[in-house]
Design a protein around this motif. Structure first.
Motif, PDB file in Angstrom:
ATOM      1  N   GLY A 134       0.800  -1.215   0.000  1.00 55.66           N
ATOM      2  CA  GLY A 134       0.000   0.000   0.000  1.00 55.66           C
ATOM      3  C   GLY A 134       0.829   1.260   0.000  1.00 55.66           C
ATOM      4  O   GLY A 134       0.334   2.335   0.359  1.00 55.66           O
ATOM      5  N   ALA A 135       2.083   1.154  -0.404  1.00 52.26           N
ATOM      6  CA  ALA A 135       2.967   2.316  -0.421  1.00 52.26           C
ATOM      7  C   ALA A 135       2.547   3.295  -1.505  1.00 52.26           C
ATOM      8  O   ALA A 135       2.063   2.911  -2.566  1.00 52.26           O
ATOM      9  N   ALA A 136       2.749   4.581  -1.229  1.00 46.36           N
ATOM     10  CA  ALA A 136       2.556   5.598  -2.249  1.00 46.36           C
ATOM     11  C   ALA A 136       3.608   5.421  -3.332  1.00 46.36           C
ATOM     12  O   ALA A 136       4.667   4.805  -3.105  1.00 46.36           O
ATOM     13  N   ALA A 137       3.338   5.946  -4.525  1.00 46.90           N
ATOM     14  CA  ALA A 137       4.244   5.763  -5.655  1.00 46.90           C
ATOM     15  C   ALA A 137       5.645   6.294  -5.356  1.00 46.90           C
ATOM     16  O   ALA A 137       6.641   5.752  -5.846  1.00 46.90           O
ATOM     17  N   ASP A 138       5.729   7.351  -4.545  1.00 45.40           N
ATOM     18  CA  ASP A 138       7.027   7.953  -4.235  1.00 45.40           C
ATOM     19  C   ASP A 138       7.469   7.664  -2.805  1.00 45.40           C
ATOM     20  O   ASP A 138       8.240   8.413  -2.231  1.00 45.40           O
ATOM     21  N   GLN A 139       6.968   6.555  -2.250  1.00 44.87           N
ATOM     22  CA  GLN A 139       7.312   6.193  -0.867  1.00 44.87           C
ATOM     23  C   GLN A 139       8.796   5.863  -0.763  1.00 44.87           C
ATOM     24  O   GLN A 139       9.342   5.084  -1.553  1.00 44.87           O
ATOM     25  N   THR A 140       9.462   6.456   0.229  1.00 47.42           N
ATOM     26  CA  THR A 140      10.865   6.172   0.496  1.00 47.42           C
ATOM     27  C   THR A 140      10.980   5.519   1.870  1.00 47.42           C
ATOM     28  O   THR A 140      10.385   5.993   2.841  1.00 47.42           O
ATOM     29  N   THR A 141      11.718   4.421   1.952  1.00 51.26           N
ATOM     30  CA  THR A 141      11.995   3.815   3.254  1.00 51.26           C
ATOM     31  C   THR A 141      13.499   3.694   3.442  1.00 51.26           C
ATOM     32  O   THR A 141      14.269   3.735   2.481  1.00 51.26           O
ATOM     33  N   VAL A 142      13.883   3.545   4.685  1.00 51.98           N
ATOM     34  CA  VAL A 142      15.286   3.343   5.031  1.00 51.98           C
ATOM     35  C   VAL A 142      15.607   1.853   5.037  1.00 51.98           C
ATOM     36  O   VAL A 142      16.668   1.426   4.629  1.00 51.98           O
ATOM     37  N   GLY A 143      14.650   1.052   5.494  1.00 53.95           N
ATOM     38  CA  GLY A 143      14.852  -0.392   5.565  1.00 53.95           C
ATOM     39  C   GLY A 143      15.698  -0.796   6.756  1.00 53.95           C
ATOM     40  O   GLY A 143      16.103   0.022   7.578  1.00 53.95           O
ATOM     41  N   GLY A 144      15.955  -2.092   6.836  1.00 53.62           N
ATOM     42  CA  GLY A 144      16.765  -2.631   7.915  1.00 53.62           C
ATOM     43  C   GLY A 144      16.141  -3.831   8.588  1.00 53.62           C
ATOM     44  O   GLY A 144      16.838  -4.747   9.014  1.00 53.62           O
ATOM     45  N   ILE A 145      14.804  -3.817   8.718  1.00 49.53           N
ATOM     46  CA  ILE A 145      14.108  -4.953   9.323  1.00 49.53           C
ATOM     47  C   ILE A 145      13.460  -5.769   8.213  1.00 49.53           C
ATOM     48  O   ILE A 145      12.718  -5.235   7.378  1.00 49.53           O
ATOM     49  N   ASP A 146      13.728  -7.051   8.228  1.00 53.44           N
ATOM     50  CA  ASP A 146      13.208  -7.967   7.212  1.00 53.44           C
ATOM     51  C   ASP A 146      11.736  -8.245   7.502  1.00 53.44           C
ATOM     52  O   ASP A 146      11.373  -9.268   8.088  1.00 53.44           O
ATOM     53  N   MET A 147      10.896  -7.311   7.111  1.00 57.76           N
ATOM     54  CA  MET A 147       9.457  -7.458   7.348  1.00 57.76           C
ATOM     55  C   MET A 147       8.686  -6.765   6.229  1.00 57.76           C
ATOM     56  O   MET A 147       9.202  -5.874   5.549  1.00 57.76           O
ATOM     57  N   ARG A 205       2.101  -3.298   6.206  1.00 55.68           N
ATOM     58  CA  ARG A 205       0.934  -2.820   5.465  1.00 55.68           C
ATOM     59  C   ARG A 205       0.571  -1.432   5.975  1.00 55.68           C
ATOM     60  O   ARG A 205       0.180  -1.264   7.127  1.00 55.68           O
ATOM     61  N   ARG A 206       0.708  -0.446   5.112  1.00 55.63           N
ATOM     62  CA  ARG A 206       0.495   0.952   5.474  1.00 55.63           C
ATOM     63  C   ARG A 206      -0.988   1.249   5.744  1.00 55.63           C
ATOM     64  O   ARG A 206      -1.862   0.755   5.049  1.00 55.63           O
ATOM     65  N   ASN A 207      -1.268   2.047   6.796  1.00 58.81           N
ATOM     66  CA  ASN A 207      -2.645   2.428   7.160  1.00 58.81           C
ATOM     67  C   ASN A 207      -3.565   1.212   7.281  1.00 58.81           C
ATOM     68  O   ASN A 207      -4.751   1.273   6.949  1.00 58.81           O
TER      69      ASN A 207
END
Length: 201
Positions: A93-106, A109-111
């Motif tokens: 459910g990420a927005a088209a321009d969603q940016t994440t940092v990452g790090g956790i292997d999971m 689900r947004r909202n």
């Protein structure tokens, strides 16, 4: 032992509330708004807020790659609500321009729990903070669809049938919750993170 300096990402969200809880636990705190601020902290909190906006601001301030590098190098980090999304490796459910940092292997689900009007409180059990349930506040919260083999589930939402939705996760020095522990007056989840930060400093 010198207490760790825990930064709070101050781009948007509950910065002051997290700092107040951490200060009360004896940690030193600092706002993180620029890449050079990361050099002054031992650990980092990524607060709740709006994950898409926070990601855009992290890009604008040049923080994305430095954050990824510090986390990959072992800096402890704790993400709450939007911060959980920022620390996830995969977002549904990420927005088209969603940016994440990452790090956790999971996979998060947004909202997942619905809109602001569907926010709620409930008691949850969280591994590592004692047997007493934690009064958790969920505000436009995500949940975790799945975790990889390196990540451990710390808490699930109570359910009448089945194991319940995953709402707290840890992977090494990284921790994330769907809920907002900074809004409850109960410092046990933050204390767990301070202990993690002490162990890595």
């Amino acid at each position: 032992m010198t207490p760790p300096t825990i930064g709070v990402l101050a781009l948007q969200g509950d910065t002051a509330e997290h700092r107040a809880v951490l200060d009360g636990l004896g940690a030193r705190t600092a706002e993180v708004l620029a890449p050079e601020h990361l050099d002054t902290v031992d650990a980092l909190v990524l607060p709740g807020g709006e994950s898409t906006t926070m990601g855009k601001l992290a890009v604008r301030y040049g923080l994305v790659e430095p954050l990824r590098a510090r986390i990959a190098a072992g800096m402890p980090a704790f993400g709450t609500c939007a911060g959980m999304i920022l620390l996830s490796d995969r977002v549904v459910g990420a927005a088209a321009d969603q940016t994440t940092v990452g790090g956790i292997d999971m996979t998060v689900r947004r909202n997942a729990f619905g809109r602001q009007t569907e926010s709620f409180e409930t008691c949850v059990a969280v591994d590592g903070i004692g047997e007493q349930p934690f009064d958790a506040v969920f505000i436009r919260a995500p949940w975790v669809d799945s975790v990889g083999p390196e990540a451990s589930v710390l808490g699930r939402l109570p359910a009448e049938d089945g194991p319940g939705r995953i709402i707290a996760v840890r992977q090494g020095g990284l921790m994330a919750t769907s809920f907002h522990p900074e809004l409850t007056g109960d410092a046990r989840v933050h204390r767990l993170f301070v202990d993690i930060a002490k162990g890595h400093s």
